[in-house]
Write an enzyme that holds these catalytic residues in place. Sequence first.
Site, PDB file in Angstrom:
ATOM      1  N   HIS A 103       0.789  -1.238  -0.048  1.00 55.15           N
ATOM      2  CA  HIS A 103      -0.091   0.050   0.064  1.00 55.15           C
ATOM      3  C   HIS A 103       0.715   1.286   0.029  1.00 55.15           C
ATOM      4  CE1 HIS A 103      -3.552  -2.425   0.593  1.00 55.15           C
ATOM      5  NE2 HIS A 103      -2.822  -2.884   1.656  1.00 55.15           N
ATOM      6  N   ARG A 110      -5.374   5.998   8.033  1.00 53.45           N
ATOM      7  CA  ARG A 110      -6.565   6.578   7.178  1.00 53.45           C
ATOM      8  C   ARG A 110      -7.752   6.315   8.021  1.00 53.45           C
ATOM      9  NH1 ARG A 110      -5.460   5.994   1.258  1.00 53.45           N
ATOM     10  NH2 ARG A 110      -7.009   7.505   1.211  1.00 53.45           N
TER      11      ARG A 110
END
Length: 153
Positions: A103, A110
């Site tokens: 990622h 997040r």
Amino acid sequence: MTDNARVLVLNGPNLNTLGKRQPEIYGAETLADVEARCRRRAELLGLQLTFAQSNHEGELVEAIQQARESMAAIVINPAAYTHTSVAIRDALEFAELPTVEVHISNIHRREEFRHHSFVSGVADAVIAGAGTLGYELALEWVADRCGRVAREV
């Protein structure tokens, strides 16, 4: 692992918009830039890449299933499918290949819904938050796991 071992680098939905979509999160590099970086690193490591991207879950599943017979390892950024796709998880489990989940952003810093990954439970390694360098780190992991040594890094 044989010389020029084949590695599938697979990218999920919206990664074709890298460099345009939320550059404050994902950076300014395009997916073509990432592919070029990966190819340079793979050459140094003696790896041969198949680099692909799809916005369609079924296409990603089919690529993973086919990798079982033709690849030595998988590097995957499942993007949004990380958090929703049992199908991709099951395909990775079926493939029975060394797998690195990548990622670009740190999904744990997040939104809450991004914290869960269906893929992590079947991945051998997870790299998150290292930007696009994460792809190169994943290739280093694959090479190390398979007993390869970089000629020059």
